[in-house]
Scaffold this motif. Structure first.
Motif, mmCIF file in Angstrom:
data_model
loop_
_atom_site.group_PDB
_atom_site.id
_atom_site.type_symbol
_atom_site.label_atom_id
_atom_site.label_comp_id
_atom_site.label_asym_id
_atom_site.label_seq_id
_atom_site.Cartn_x
_atom_site.Cartn_y
_atom_site.Cartn_z
ATOM 1 N N ALA A 1 -1.973 13.900 -13.979
ATOM 2 C CA ALA A 1 -1.697 13.696 -15.406
ATOM 3 C C ALA A 1 -2.791 14.406 -16.180
ATOM 4 O O ALA A 1 -3.976 14.123 -15.975
ATOM 5 C CB ALA A 1 -1.660 12.221 -15.758
ATOM 6 N N ILE B 1 3.161 6.047 -18.938
ATOM 7 C CA ILE B 1 2.809 6.865 -17.771
ATOM 8 C C ILE B 1 1.586 6.283 -17.077
ATOM 9 O O ILE B 1 1.535 6.178 -15.843
ATOM 10 C CB ILE B 1 2.562 8.330 -18.191
ATOM 11 C CG1 ILE B 1 3.895 9.007 -18.540
ATOM 12 C CG2 ILE B 1 1.850 9.103 -17.084
ATOM 13 C CD1 ILE B 1 3.763 10.437 -19.028
ATOM 14 N N GLU B 2 0.601 5.885 -17.865
ATOM 15 C CA GLU B 2 -0.615 5.307 -17.296
ATOM 16 C C GLU B 2 -0.305 4.011 -16.540
ATOM 17 O O GLU B 2 -0.866 3.750 -15.467
ATOM 18 C CB GLU B 2 -1.632 5.039 -18.406
ATOM 19 C CG GLU B 2 -2.248 6.284 -19.018
ATOM 20 C CD GLU B 2 -1.316 7.031 -19.965
ATOM 21 O OE1 GLU B 2 -1.634 8.177 -20.326
ATOM 22 O OE2 GLU B 2 -0.257 6.463 -20.348
ATOM 23 N N PHE C 1 2.609 3.250 -15.156
ATOM 24 C CA PHE C 1 3.332 3.628 -13.937
ATOM 25 C C PHE C 1 2.370 4.082 -12.842
ATOM 26 O O PHE C 1 2.477 3.658 -11.683
ATOM 27 C CB PHE C 1 4.332 4.745 -14.241
ATOM 28 C CG PHE C 1 4.776 5.489 -13.010
ATOM 29 C CD1 PHE C 1 5.691 4.932 -12.137
ATOM 30 C CD2 PHE C 1 4.239 6.740 -12.711
ATOM 31 C CE1 PHE C 1 6.076 5.605 -10.973
ATOM 32 C CE2 PHE C 1 4.612 7.419 -11.561
ATOM 33 C CZ PHE C 1 5.540 6.848 -10.689
ATOM 34 N N ILE C 2 1.434 4.958 -13.193
ATOM 35 C CA ILE C 2 0.498 5.478 -12.194
ATOM 36 C C ILE C 2 -0.298 4.339 -11.568
ATOM 37 O O ILE C 2 -0.442 4.255 -10.341
ATOM 38 C CB ILE C 2 -0.447 6.520 -12.834
ATOM 39 C CG1 ILE C 2 0.347 7.769 -13.242
ATOM 40 C CG2 ILE C 2 -1.566 6.900 -11.870
ATOM 41 C CD1 ILE C 2 -0.466 8.791 -14.014
ATOM 42 N N TYR D 1 -6.862 14.008 -13.028
ATOM 43 C CA TYR D 1 -6.591 14.086 -14.461
ATOM 44 C C TYR D 1 -7.512 15.131 -15.080
ATOM 45 O O TYR D 1 -8.548 15.498 -14.511
ATOM 46 C CB TYR D 1 -6.818 12.725 -15.124
ATOM 47 C CG TYR D 1 -8.264 12.294 -15.123
ATOM 48 C CD1 TYR D 1 -9.078 12.512 -16.232
ATOM 49 C CD2 TYR D 1 -8.837 11.705 -13.991
ATOM 50 C CE1 TYR D 1 -10.418 12.144 -16.223
ATOM 51 C CE2 TYR D 1 -10.171 11.340 -13.972
ATOM 52 C CZ TYR D 1 -10.958 11.562 -15.089
ATOM 53 O OH TYR D 1 -12.285 11.220 -15.076
ATOM 54 N N ASN E 1 3.849 14.064 -14.012
ATOM 55 C CA ASN E 1 4.350 13.003 -14.885
ATOM 56 C C ASN E 1 4.853 13.508 -16.231
ATOM 57 O O ASN E 1 6.006 13.326 -16.573
ATOM 58 C CB ASN E 1 3.265 11.943 -15.071
ATOM 59 C CG ASN E 1 3.073 11.110 -13.822
ATOM 60 O OD1 ASN E 1 3.800 10.160 -13.587
ATOM 61 N ND2 ASN E 1 2.100 11.485 -12.989
ATOM 62 N N SER E 2 4.001 14.144 -17.004
ATOM 63 C CA SER E 2 4.421 14.632 -18.315
ATOM 64 C C SER E 2 5.229 15.916 -18.180
ATOM 65 O O SER E 2 4.913 16.790 -17.361
ATOM 66 C CB SER E 2 3.202 14.886 -19.197
ATOM 67 O OG SER E 2 3.580 15.522 -20.409
ATOM 68 N N HIS F 1 9.755 10.928 -17.699
ATOM 69 C CA HIS F 1 9.356 9.646 -18.279
ATOM 70 C C HIS F 1 9.873 9.446 -19.699
ATOM 71 O O HIS F 1 9.809 8.328 -20.217
ATOM 72 C CB HIS F 1 7.822 9.543 -18.310
ATOM 73 C CG HIS F 1 7.203 9.147 -17.010
ATOM 74 N ND1 HIS F 1 7.226 7.861 -16.521
ATOM 75 C CD2 HIS F 1 6.532 9.881 -16.085
ATOM 76 C CE1 HIS F 1 6.587 7.804 -15.369
ATOM 77 N NE2 HIS F 1 6.156 9.023 -15.074
ATOM 78 N N SER F 2 10.336 10.511 -20.351
ATOM 79 C CA SER F 2 10.682 10.401 -21.768
ATOM 80 C C SER F 2 12.107 10.853 -22.030
ATOM 81 O O SER F 2 12.658 11.698 -21.317
ATOM 82 C CB SER F 2 9.721 11.245 -22.612
ATOM 83 O OG SER F 2 9.770 12.597 -22.195
ATOM 84 N N ASN G 1 10.827 2.617 -13.158
ATOM 85 C CA ASN G 1 9.385 2.472 -12.945
ATOM 86 C C ASN G 1 9.076 1.178 -12.206
ATOM 87 O O ASN G 1 9.711 0.141 -12.445
ATOM 88 C CB ASN G 1 8.642 2.471 -14.282
ATOM 89 C CG ASN G 1 8.488 3.861 -14.853
ATOM 90 O OD1 ASN G 1 8.502 4.844 -14.120
ATOM 91 N ND2 ASN G 1 8.329 3.955 -16.167
#
Length: 359
Positions: free
Chosen positions: A15, A24-25, A27-28, A45, A79-80, A99-100, A140
C-alpha cells in the motif's frame, strides 16, 4: 532505512499509503491477524501513519519502501487502484483488489495484474469494463478478536483548579499510558484546553442521571466539597465513584474499594489497572431523603394554604429564519419547530424570528 539482505516472503501486501483511518488499512490488518501464523507475510508501504505501522509491526514484518529495498514473493497483493507495483518488488503473481466503487471517471482498474478480486458485488458492478466483468468477488475479512472493555467515566464540574481540572488530565494520562480504552464525558461550561485523548467535553445538561447510570464511574477530583451532590446521585443509581479524599467523603458514605476508589490529591501511584479491571458492584446505598424531607417539614411548619402556581403553558413555534438560540445552545434553522415558554416565545415572536404554530 537500511536492509541487511533482500527480503523474501510468500506474500507481500503493498500500500503506497497507510492512512490513519481507512477500509484498506483495516483489511490489511485483519488479513495479517488471521493468517500470520500460517503464512510468511510482509507489508510494504511508502508513506504510513505511525500508529498504523506500529500496529502492523506487532503482527507481521512491516517495512517502508526505499530505493535500496529488494524484495521478492510468490504473491503480491495490491490494494489501491492508483498504486503501481514498486520496481523493487519481484512477484511470481500479482493480485489486484478492487476496494472502491467507481465514483469518478478517473477510477480505472489497472491492467497487467494476474488476478482481480472485488471486495463486494457492488464494487464489481460499478465498473463496466472487461476486467471488472472477469473479476472475482470476496468480501473483506473481519476480526473476531474480542475487543477490550471500554471504561465509561463521567464528570459534571467546573474545570477550575479547585475542582481538579489538572487532576482530570493526570488521570486521563495515566489511563492512556496503560493503553486502557476509555471515554470520559465531562459536562461543563468551561473550555478545556489541551483535552486529552478519551475525554469528550459536553455542554451542561440539567438531566445527566441517564449518563451517570450508564457510566462505570462518576469522577470527582476536587480539592474539597461541602456535600458533593454528584457522588450522592451516583450512589443512588448504583454507580461507583473515583474521588479525591475530600473531607465530606466519609460523611456521604464513600468507602474505598467498596463503592469506588479514593485517589490521592497529587495523583501519584494510582492503580489504574485495578480501577479498570475491578469495578465495584453490588454495593448498597441507603437514601436519607425521607429523613431530610421530614426535617424540612419541621423547619417550614404546617402548610397554611394550597399551592396555586402551575407550570407555564408552552407554545409551539417555527423558526422563520436561521438564528442563534442561546437557551438551546445551537443555531436554529428556518423551519425548525420547538415548544417553549410563553414569555420566551413572545420575545422571539416580537423579533420576527419565529411564528406561532396552531396545534
Amino acid at each position: 532505512m537500511q536492509y541487511d539482505k533482500a527480503i523474501t516472503a510468500q506474500v507481500i501486501i503493498y500500500a503506497e499509503l497507510l492512512a490513519p483511518v481507512g477500509g484498506i488499512e483495516t483489511f490489511i490488518y485483519n488479513l495479517c491477524c488471521a493468517l500470520h501464523k500460517e503464512y510468511d507475510i510482509t507489508v510494504i508501504y511508502k508513506n504510513g501513519d505511525d500508529k498504523q505501522v506500529e500496529r502492523l509491526q506487532g503482527v507481521v514484518m512491516t517495512l517502508q519502501l526505499g530505493n535500496e529495498l529488494e524484495a521478492s514473493c510468490d504473491l503480491l497483493i495490491m490494494n489501491s487502484l492508483f498504486d503501481k507495483p514498486p520496481v523493487q518488488i519481484t512477484a511470481k503473481k500479482t493480485l489486484q483488489l478492487i476496494h472502491s466503487c467507481k465514483l469518478r471517471d478517473f477510477y480505472v482498474i489497472p491492467e497487467g495484474r494476474d488476478e482481480y478480486i472485488a471486495v463486494s458485488q457492488t464494487a464489481k458492478d460499478s465498473y463496466d469494463d472487461e476486467i471488472a466483468a472477469a473479476a472475482g468477488v470476496l468480501h473483506n475479512i473481519g476480526n473476531n478478536k474480542k475487543p477490550r472493555k471500554l471504561l465509561k467515566l463521567l464528570s459534571a464540574t467546573r474545570l477550575t483548579e479547585e475542582k481538579g481540572a489538572d487532576r482530570i488530565k493526570a488521570l486521563a494520562k495515566a489511563l492512556n499510558d496503560e493503553h486502557i480504552p476509555f471515554i470520559w464525558l465531562v459536562f461543563t461550561a468551561n473550555a478545556f484546553n489541551g483535552t486529552p485523548k478519551g475525554i469528550v467535553v459536553m455542554q451542561p445538561d440539567l438531566e445527566i442521571k441517564p449518563y451517570i447510570a450508564a457510566a462505570d464511574y462518576l469522577v470527582q477530583l476536587s480539592d474539597n466539597e461541602s456535600y458533593c451532590y454528584s457522588i450522592v446521585e451516583a450512589f443512588s443509581l448504583g454507580t461507583p465513584v473515583i474521588t479525591t479524599p475530600i473531607s465530606v467523603a466519609d460523611e456521604i458514605g464513600v468507602e474505598d474499594g467498596v463503592n469506588g476508589y479514593v485517589v490521592p490529591f497529587d495523583m501519584q501511584g494510582i492503580d489504574v489497572k485495578k480501577i479498570y479491571e475491578q469495578i465495584p458492584t453490588g454495593f448498597t446505598y441507603k437514601s436519607e431523603d425521607k429523613e431530610i424531607l421530614k426535617r424540612w417539614r419541621q423547619i417550614i411548619g404546617k402548610p397554611t394554604h394550597k399551592p396555586t402556581y402551575k407550570p407555564a403553558e408552552k407554545l409551539h413555534v417555527e423558526a422563520t429564519q436561521d438564528y442563534l438560540d442561546n437557551a438551546l445552545g445551537k443555531v436554529v434553522v428556518a423551519g425548525e419547530r420547538h415548544y417553549m415558554s410563553i414569555p420566551r416565545a413572545n420575545k422571539l415572536l416580537s423579533m420576527g424570528l419565529v411564528k406561532l404554530i396552531e396545534n
